[in-house]
Write a protein that holds these residues in place. Sequence first.
Motif, PDB file in Angstrom:
ATOM      1  N   ASP A  20       0.834  -1.198   0.000  1.00 39.10           N
ATOM      2  CA  ASP A  20       0.000   0.000   0.000  1.00 39.10           C
ATOM      3  C   ASP A  20       0.880   1.264   0.000  1.00 39.10           C
ATOM      4  OD1 ASP A  20       0.620   0.818   2.579  1.00 39.10           O
ATOM      5  OD2 ASP A  20      -1.460   1.109   3.165  1.00 39.10           O
ATOM      6  N   ALA A  21       0.244   2.409  -0.127  1.00 39.10           N
ATOM      7  CA  ALA A  21       0.976   3.655  -0.345  1.00 39.10           C
ATOM      8  C   ALA A  21       1.849   4.038   0.850  1.00 39.10           C
ATOM      9  CB  ALA A  21      -0.009   4.779  -0.648  1.00 39.10           C
ATOM     10  N   SER A  22       1.409   3.679   2.054  1.00 39.84           N
ATOM     11  CA  SER A  22       2.141   4.115   3.242  1.00 39.84           C
ATOM     12  C   SER A  22       3.577   3.606   3.250  1.00 39.84           C
ATOM     13  CB  SER A  22       1.414   3.652   4.513  1.00 39.84           C
ATOM     14  OG  SER A  22       1.373   2.240   4.571  1.00 39.84           O
ATOM     15  N   VAL A  23       3.789   2.409   2.707  1.00 35.53           N
ATOM     16  CA  VAL A  23       5.138   1.844   2.670  1.00 35.53           C
ATOM     17  C   VAL A  23       6.014   2.634   1.698  1.00 35.53           C
ATOM     18  CG1 VAL A  23       6.477  -0.193   2.035  1.00 35.53           C
ATOM     19  CG2 VAL A  23       4.356  -0.451   3.321  1.00 35.53           C
ATOM     20  N   LEU A  24       5.474   2.914   0.528  1.00 38.95           N
ATOM     21  CA  LEU A  24       6.269   3.611  -0.495  1.00 38.95           C
ATOM     22  C   LEU A  24       6.581   5.044  -0.071  1.00 38.95           C
ATOM     23  CD1 LEU A  24       4.284   2.259  -3.561  1.00 38.95           C
ATOM     24  CD2 LEU A  24       6.555   1.528  -2.797  1.00 38.95           C
ATOM     25  N   LEU A  25       5.613   5.697   0.563  1.00 40.50           N
ATOM     26  CA  LEU A  25       5.810   7.100   0.934  1.00 40.50           C
ATOM     27  C   LEU A  25       6.599   7.256   2.233  1.00 40.50           C
ATOM     28  CD1 LEU A  25       2.315   8.568  -0.072  1.00 40.50           C
ATOM     29  CD2 LEU A  25       4.474   8.698  -1.329  1.00 40.50           C
ATOM     30  N   GLU A  26       6.875   6.157   2.902  1.00 39.66           N
ATOM     31  CA  GLU A  26       7.683   6.233   4.122  1.00 39.66           C
ATOM     32  C   GLU A  26       9.113   6.652   3.811  1.00 39.66           C
ATOM     33  OE1 GLU A  26       6.616   6.128   7.070  1.00 39.66           O
ATOM     34  OE2 GLU A  26       8.452   6.020   8.255  1.00 39.66           O
ATOM     35  N   LEU A  27       9.517   6.536   2.550  1.00 37.37           N
ATOM     36  CA  LEU A  27      10.893   6.897   2.183  1.00 37.37           C
ATOM     37  C   LEU A  27      11.051   8.392   1.941  1.00 37.37           C
ATOM     38  CD1 LEU A  27      12.060   3.941  -0.070  1.00 37.37           C
ATOM     39  CD2 LEU A  27      11.880   4.130   2.392  1.00 37.37           C
ATOM     40  N   ARG A  28      10.065   9.170   2.358  1.00 37.42           N
ATOM     41  CA  ARG A  28      10.128  10.629   2.206  1.00 37.42           C
ATOM     42  C   ARG A  28      11.235  11.212   3.089  1.00 37.42           C
ATOM     43  NH1 ARG A  28       6.392   9.242   5.927  1.00 37.42           N
ATOM     44  NH2 ARG A  28       6.355  10.409   7.872  1.00 37.42           N
ATOM     45  N   SER A  29      11.426  12.520   2.956  1.00 36.64           N
ATOM     46  CA  SER A  29      12.484  13.213   3.703  1.00 36.64           C
ATOM     47  C   SER A  29      12.390  12.949   5.199  1.00 36.64           C
ATOM     48  CB  SER A  29      12.367  14.723   3.481  1.00 36.64           C
ATOM     49  OG  SER A  29      12.245  15.023   2.131  1.00 36.64           O
ATOM     50  N   SER A  30      13.511  12.703   5.799  1.00 39.06           N
ATOM     51  CA  SER A  30      13.544  12.525   7.246  1.00 39.06           C
ATOM     52  C   SER A  30      14.964  12.742   7.752  1.00 39.06           C
ATOM     53  CB  SER A  30      13.083  11.121   7.622  1.00 39.06           C
ATOM     54  OG  SER A  30      13.220  10.914   9.005  1.00 39.06           O
ATOM     55  N   GLY A  36      11.271   4.282  11.170  1.00 40.80           N
ATOM     56  CA  GLY A  36      10.487   3.712  10.088  1.00 40.80           C
ATOM     57  C   GLY A  36      11.160   3.763   8.725  1.00 40.80           C
ATOM     58  N   ARG A  37      11.731   4.922   8.400  1.00 39.04           N
ATOM     59  CA  ARG A  37      12.324   5.056   7.076  1.00 39.04           C
ATOM     60  C   ARG A  37      13.457   4.049   6.878  1.00 39.04           C
ATOM     61  NH1 ARG A  37      15.884  10.040   4.594  1.00 39.04           N
ATOM     62  NH2 ARG A  37      14.905  10.135   2.590  1.00 39.04           N
ATOM     63  N   TYR A  38      14.263   3.854   7.916  1.00 45.18           N
ATOM     64  CA  TYR A  38      15.382   2.922   7.801  1.00 45.18           C
ATOM     65  C   TYR A  38      14.873   1.490   7.577  1.00 45.18           C
ATOM     66  CZ  TYR A  38      19.195  -0.143   9.137  1.00 45.18           C
ATOM     67  OH  TYR A  38      20.127  -1.153   9.141  1.00 45.18           O
ATOM     68  N   TYR A  39      13.898   1.080   8.398  1.00 46.51           N
ATOM     69  CA  TYR A  39      13.417  -0.298   8.304  1.00 46.51           C
ATOM     70  C   TYR A  39      12.692  -0.549   6.982  1.00 46.51           C
ATOM     71  CZ  TYR A  39      14.596  -0.731  13.226  1.00 46.51           C
ATOM     72  OH  TYR A  39      15.273  -0.762  14.412  1.00 46.51           O
ATOM     73  N   VAL A  40      11.913   0.442   6.544  1.00 49.38           N
ATOM     74  CA  VAL A  40      11.193   0.270   5.277  1.00 49.38           C
ATOM     75  C   VAL A  40      12.175   0.228   4.107  1.00 49.38           C
ATOM     76  CG1 VAL A  40       9.540   1.335   3.688  1.00 49.38           C
ATOM     77  CG2 VAL A  40       9.047   1.270   6.130  1.00 49.38           C
ATOM     78  N   THR A  41      13.225   1.058   4.184  1.00 44.83           N
ATOM     79  CA  THR A  41      14.250   1.022   3.139  1.00 44.83           C
ATOM     80  C   THR A  41      14.868  -0.367   3.031  1.00 44.83           C
ATOM     81  OG1 THR A  41      14.784   3.360   3.481  1.00 44.83           O
ATOM     82  CG2 THR A  41      16.442   2.023   2.357  1.00 44.83           C
ATOM     83  N   GLN A  42      15.236  -0.916   4.191  1.00 44.27           N
ATOM     84  CA  GLN A  42      15.855  -2.248   4.191  1.00 44.27           C
ATOM     85  C   GLN A  42      14.877  -3.306   3.694  1.00 44.27           C
ATOM     86  OE1 GLN A  42      19.142  -2.425   4.670  1.00 44.27           O
ATOM     87  NE2 GLN A  42      18.906  -0.221   4.889  1.00 44.27           N
TER      88      GLN A  42
ATOM     89  N   GLU B 117      11.054  17.642   5.174  1.00 41.42           N
ATOM     90  CA  GLU B 117      10.509  16.721   6.168  1.00 41.42           C
ATOM     91  C   GLU B 117       9.220  17.250   6.800  1.00 41.42           C
ATOM     92  OE1 GLU B 117      13.379  15.893   9.125  1.00 41.42           O
ATOM     93  OE2 GLU B 117      12.156  14.414  10.181  1.00 41.42           O
ATOM     94  N   ASP B 118       9.222  18.530   7.189  1.00 43.26           N
ATOM     95  CA  ASP B 118       8.045  19.096   7.864  1.00 43.26           C
ATOM     96  C   ASP B 118       6.823  19.091   6.956  1.00 43.26           C
ATOM     97  OD1 ASP B 118       9.458  19.477  10.146  1.00 43.26           O
ATOM     98  OD2 ASP B 118       9.919  21.588   9.752  1.00 43.26           O
ATOM     99  N   THR B 119       7.033  19.452   5.692  1.00 40.66           N
ATOM    100  CA  THR B 119       5.912  19.496   4.744  1.00 40.66           C
ATOM    101  C   THR B 119       5.327  18.105   4.564  1.00 40.66           C
ATOM    102  OG1 THR B 119       6.992  21.327   3.596  1.00 40.66           O
ATOM    103  CG2 THR B 119       5.211  20.190   2.421  1.00 40.66           C
ATOM    104  N   TRP B 120       6.174  17.122   4.347  1.00 38.66           N
ATOM    105  CA  TRP B 120       5.690  15.743   4.182  1.00 38.66           C
ATOM    106  C   TRP B 120       4.909  15.289   5.408  1.00 38.66           C
ATOM    107  CZ3 TRP B 120       4.819  12.870   0.217  1.00 38.66           C
ATOM    108  CH2 TRP B 120       5.611  12.937  -0.924  1.00 38.66           C
TER     109      TRP B 120
END
Lengths: 202, 129
Positions: A20-30, A36-42, B117-120
């Motif tokens: 679903d979309a939440s997994v793909l969009l978890e790679l957003r800026s952080s 989450g971003r690290y684990y989803v990336t892996q 990051e904040d916007t997302w």
Amino acid sequence: MPLIDIADPHCKLPDVLILDASVLLELRSSTKTGGGRYYVTQFLKRISKESLSGNILCLTPVSTLDECYFMILKTAYENELTTHRVRLQNKYPAKRTITWHDLYKDSSHLIGKFMPVLEQFRAILVGIPLVFIEPEDLVGTKAIVATQPSIEERMRHYIYSVPILPTDAHFLAVAERLNVDAIATLDKDFHGLSSWKIYTII
Amino acid sequence: MNPATSASESLFSLKPSRGTSIFPQQNRVFVPIGRHRIFVFPSESVEPSREELETALENVITAQTTEIVYAQIGSPTLPELLHLKYQKALINAQEYRQQFGDPIDNLISLLDHVADEDTWRRLLDEPYR
């Protein structure tokens, strides 16, 4: 075993997985390290590798692309808002707050500027590789049409029984039609599904 | 003779040494040649056009195309359909990777580029529709 932690790099993968979309969009800026971003990336790197080897089939319905495209456009408009805010405030003085949606309604042509991002996003999903499930893939044979409940009927079933909102219920109904019982999502609304395998961060 | 039937029989007559697998009990043909896959699902009720079959046959013999030719004659089962889509996705993925590298790293870069990051975080916290 409804919940499977994707933070576990050795968790058993299914033969077929629907994302679903939440997994793909978890790679957003952080700026966070780990999380989450690290684990989803892996996890995505792992299923990408396994998919290339033919060990797993990763599916994504068009409704998931719809959600991803919407979020990317929404965010891109929001980002663009800084250069248009004063102009829009002068144009619509009755509005207390100017949002990305006001900019979209005022300047829908800006979508053309953001299309390359959508094209790149799609190309990246192809590179994983994700298999896109189109509506016609769900039609099936005459036998299926005659004997199975409709997607709409199953969507209503999930709205009530989980309970869950229509977009997510439709996602479940599509997975069910595809005979897939393994879902990758970070949406906690799916955690109550006891008969499904939910790949998530616990 | 029906031209479509004639072309179909030509497909069936391909030698196994060319990588042809034939499953007559299912009345189906599965032709892998290298990275190329051609599926033909014969059916009595729906026949392919002569042009479709000739194109498919030409691609089997010459393997000139990187595209999968899919002559839908009747309906494949769901597992067959997903397998077919996977084979096509695999070819596209390999081409993407050769050209652009790792897709997951590229996804991170792309989403970083779209907004900060904040916007997302702020926009993703809003319910979707």
